[in-house]
Each structure stands twice: as structure tokens, then as C-alpha cells.
Design a protein around this motif. Structure first.
Motif, mmCIF file in Angstrom:
data_model
loop_
_atom_site.group_PDB
_atom_site.id
_atom_site.type_symbol
_atom_site.label_atom_id
_atom_site.label_comp_id
_atom_site.label_asym_id
_atom_site.label_seq_id
_atom_site.Cartn_x
_atom_site.Cartn_y
_atom_site.Cartn_z
ATOM 1 N N MET A 81 -11.089 2.796 -17.450
ATOM 2 C CA MET A 81 -12.634 2.566 -17.483
ATOM 3 C C MET A 81 -11.988 0.554 -17.607
ATOM 4 O O MET A 81 -11.611 0.377 -18.204
ATOM 5 N N ARG A 82 -12.780 -0.254 -17.133
ATOM 6 C CA ARG A 82 -13.012 -1.690 -16.610
ATOM 7 C C ARG A 82 -14.250 -2.150 -17.370
ATOM 8 O O ARG A 82 -15.014 -2.270 -16.747
ATOM 9 N N ILE A 83 -13.874 -3.346 -18.593
ATOM 10 C CA ILE A 83 -14.637 -3.764 -19.331
ATOM 11 C C ILE A 83 -14.228 -5.500 -18.932
ATOM 12 O O ILE A 83 -13.359 -5.785 -18.947
ATOM 13 N N GLU A 84 -15.858 -6.048 -17.843
ATOM 14 C CA GLU A 84 -15.402 -8.086 -17.769
ATOM 15 C C GLU A 84 -16.442 -8.212 -17.733
ATOM 16 O O GLU A 84 -17.844 -7.945 -17.893
ATOM 17 N N HIS A 85 -15.916 -9.768 -18.433
ATOM 18 C CA HIS A 85 -17.777 -10.797 -18.374
ATOM 19 C C HIS A 85 -17.581 -11.009 -16.939
ATOM 20 O O HIS A 85 -16.241 -10.865 -15.641
ATOM 21 N N VAL A 86 -18.914 -10.714 -16.716
ATOM 22 C CA VAL A 86 -19.290 -11.702 -14.666
ATOM 23 C C VAL A 86 -19.854 -11.878 -14.819
ATOM 24 O O VAL A 86 -21.110 -13.130 -15.387
ATOM 25 N N ALA B 122 -27.983 -4.191 -6.346
ATOM 26 C CA ALA B 122 -26.621 -3.495 -5.615
ATOM 27 C C ALA B 122 -25.469 -3.293 -5.976
ATOM 28 O O ALA B 122 -25.233 -1.960 -6.059
ATOM 29 N N GLU B 123 -25.324 -3.788 -6.802
ATOM 30 C CA GLU B 123 -24.378 -3.081 -8.481
ATOM 31 C C GLU B 123 -24.850 -2.033 -8.641
ATOM 32 O O GLU B 123 -23.087 -0.600 -9.187
ATOM 33 N N LEU B 124 -25.807 -1.743 -8.867
ATOM 34 C CA LEU B 124 -25.950 -0.561 -9.954
ATOM 35 C C LEU B 124 -26.606 0.053 -9.520
ATOM 36 O O LEU B 124 -26.591 0.776 -10.194
ATOM 37 N N SER B 125 -27.069 0.449 -7.724
ATOM 38 C CA SER B 125 -27.708 1.400 -7.138
ATOM 39 C C SER B 125 -27.433 2.633 -7.329
ATOM 40 O O SER B 125 -27.623 3.490 -6.762
ATOM 41 N N GLY B 126 -25.645 2.894 -7.332
ATOM 42 C CA GLY B 126 -25.062 4.036 -7.616
ATOM 43 C C GLY B 126 -24.993 4.697 -8.690
ATOM 44 O O GLY B 126 -23.991 5.691 -8.868
ATOM 45 N N SER B 127 -25.447 3.757 -9.839
ATOM 46 C CA SER B 127 -25.254 4.710 -11.091
ATOM 47 C C SER B 127 -26.744 4.744 -12.313
ATOM 48 O O SER B 127 -27.889 4.337 -11.409
ATOM 49 N N ARG C 160 -17.386 -0.729 -15.794
ATOM 50 C CA ARG C 160 -16.644 -0.016 -14.328
ATOM 51 C C ARG C 160 -15.845 0.870 -14.433
ATOM 52 O O ARG C 160 -14.620 0.963 -14.959
ATOM 53 N N SER C 161 -15.959 1.313 -13.714
ATOM 54 C CA SER C 161 -15.116 2.943 -13.706
ATOM 55 C C SER C 161 -14.973 3.968 -11.810
ATOM 56 O O SER C 161 -16.037 3.569 -11.522
ATOM 57 N N ASP C 162 -13.949 3.709 -11.895
ATOM 58 C CA ASP C 162 -13.681 4.250 -9.559
ATOM 59 C C ASP C 162 -14.241 2.741 -9.023
ATOM 60 O O ASP C 162 -15.535 3.742 -8.252
ATOM 61 N N VAL D 100 -20.638 1.117 -11.698
ATOM 62 C CA VAL D 100 -21.239 0.468 -12.542
ATOM 63 C C VAL D 100 -21.024 1.318 -13.523
ATOM 64 O O VAL D 100 -21.859 2.421 -13.380
ATOM 65 N N ALA D 101 -20.497 1.370 -14.605
ATOM 66 C CA ALA D 101 -20.512 2.938 -15.808
ATOM 67 C C ALA D 101 -21.485 1.888 -16.977
ATOM 68 O O ALA D 101 -22.083 2.717 -17.878
ATOM 69 N N GLY D 102 -21.742 0.884 -17.362
ATOM 70 C CA GLY D 102 -22.748 0.271 -18.244
ATOM 71 C C GLY D 102 -22.835 -1.357 -18.478
ATOM 72 O O GLY D 102 -21.487 -1.730 -17.352
ATOM 73 N N TYR D 103 -23.523 -1.812 -18.735
ATOM 74 C CA TYR D 103 -23.689 -3.102 -18.379
ATOM 75 C C TYR D 103 -24.856 -3.406 -19.818
ATOM 76 O O TYR D 103 -25.285 -3.042 -20.193
#
Length: 182
Positions: free
Chosen positions: A1-6, A12-17, A70-72, A75-78
Motif C-alpha cells: 500500500m502506498r499513500i501519497e499526496h497528489v 477515471a482514477e477511481l473507476s476501478g474501485s 494505492r494498491s496494485d 485507488v484503495a482510498g482517498y
């Protein structure tokens, strides 16, 4: 799991979650805090939010924060936080994907919001959720938020609501960071 400030987060980034949640109970009045006083069971249904094309873009990091986990590659959360007119930090949006719940991710994201709030010398974080999102309300209670108010009409004009929702406003007092060199 990677947590990052963006600087930007898009639909579009969230569409797969899957950020939906199951509603099995709802909070009911009185909403006189500091925690939920009563919930009632309801016929189970799933709540999904429609995503906007571009959720948010940070143009000034002193005024807003976007943190993504992010995981794999997904987006796992925000959490999206901004500086409000009343000198509070305001959580504008916050979600954890179903597949990553109950793993400490919500706490890690909220910790980033608290850190950002303190660094800016703000003393309170404010957020809003709905009476049908009892699991989120319970998380906020465990984290230390206090129920500060409600609005039973905020969602009344949304035609697609399966049941009436009440907006619940939660507040967390935080201590500002000490000045550098202390």
C-alpha cells in the motif's frame, strides 16, 4: 500500500474501485451528540455515489490536500481536505474501497488530514456524512470526532434517494503543531 499526496484526483482514477457501502441500519433523532444515540435496522440496500468527471485539483497546497492510497495500481482510498471559511479544515470527500476496509487505511488517511490541519495552525476538522452511513459514523466516533449538528433537508431535493437521509456534521478538535525549534 502506498499513500501519497497528489495534486489532482479524477473519476477515471477511481473507476476501478468499489466505494459503495451496505446500509443495514440508520441513525435516527435525537441528534444531540456527541455520539449517535440511536440507530434502527432497515431493509438492507447498497449505497453508491456517482463520481464527477474531475473531483478536485489542488492549486494551493496551503488551502487544500489530496491524499490517495494505492494498491496494485488501483485507488484503495482517498481523502480530500480544504481550508474552510471559518478557519476549520473541512473534509470534502473521504472513501475507502470495500476490498481495503477494516485494515487501518481510513485511520491512516485521517491521520494525514490531522497532520495537515495542525501544520496550518487550524484547530478543528469538520466533516459531513449521512444518517445511513452508520459504519462511517462509528469510525468518526472511535477517531474522536463529536457529533455537532444535523440538517434533515440537505438531501431532500435529490430524487434518486431510496430513503430520506439526514446530514450529520462531525467535529474534531486538534492541537496545532508547536512552532519550529520548540
Amino acid at each position: 500500500m502506498r499513500i501519497e499526496h497528489v495534486e489532482k484526483l479524477t473519476a477515471a482514477e477511481l473507476s476501478g474501485s468499489d466505494f459503495s457501502f451496505d446500509v443495514e441500519e440508520e441513525a435516527v433523532a435525537p441528534f444531540d451528540g456527541p455520539t449517535l444515540s440511536r440507530t434502527v435496522p432497515v431493509t438492507r440496500y447498497t449505497k453508491r455515489y456517482e463520481l464527477e468527471a474531475d473531483l478536485v485539483e489542488t492549486t494551493d497546497p496551503a488551502q487544500s490536500l489530496i491524499v490517495v492510497a494505492r494498491s496494485d495500481g488501483q485507488v484503495a482510498g482517498y481523502i480530500l481536505v480544504s481550508r474552510a471559511w471559518n478557519h476549520c479544515a473541512q473534509v470534502d470527500d473521504f472513501a475507502v474501497a470495500r476490498s481495503h476496509r477494516r485494515q487501518g487505511l481510513a485511520r491512516a488517511l485521517m491521520d494525514e488530514a490531522v497532520r495537515w490541519t495542525r501544520e496550518r495552525g487550524l484547530q478543528t476538522i469538520r466533516l459531513e456524512t449521512q444518517s445511513n452511513n452508520v459504519p462511517a459514523c462509528r469510525f468518526y466516533e472511535r477517531y474522536g470526532f463529536r457529533l455537532g449538528g444535523f440538517d434533515r433537508y440537505l438531501y431532500s431535493a435529490i430524487p434518486s434517494q431510496p430513503r430520506p437521509e439526514v446530514a450529520l456534521f462531525w467535529y474534531l478538535r486538534v492541537s496545532p503543531s508547536p512552532p519550529s525549534g520548540s
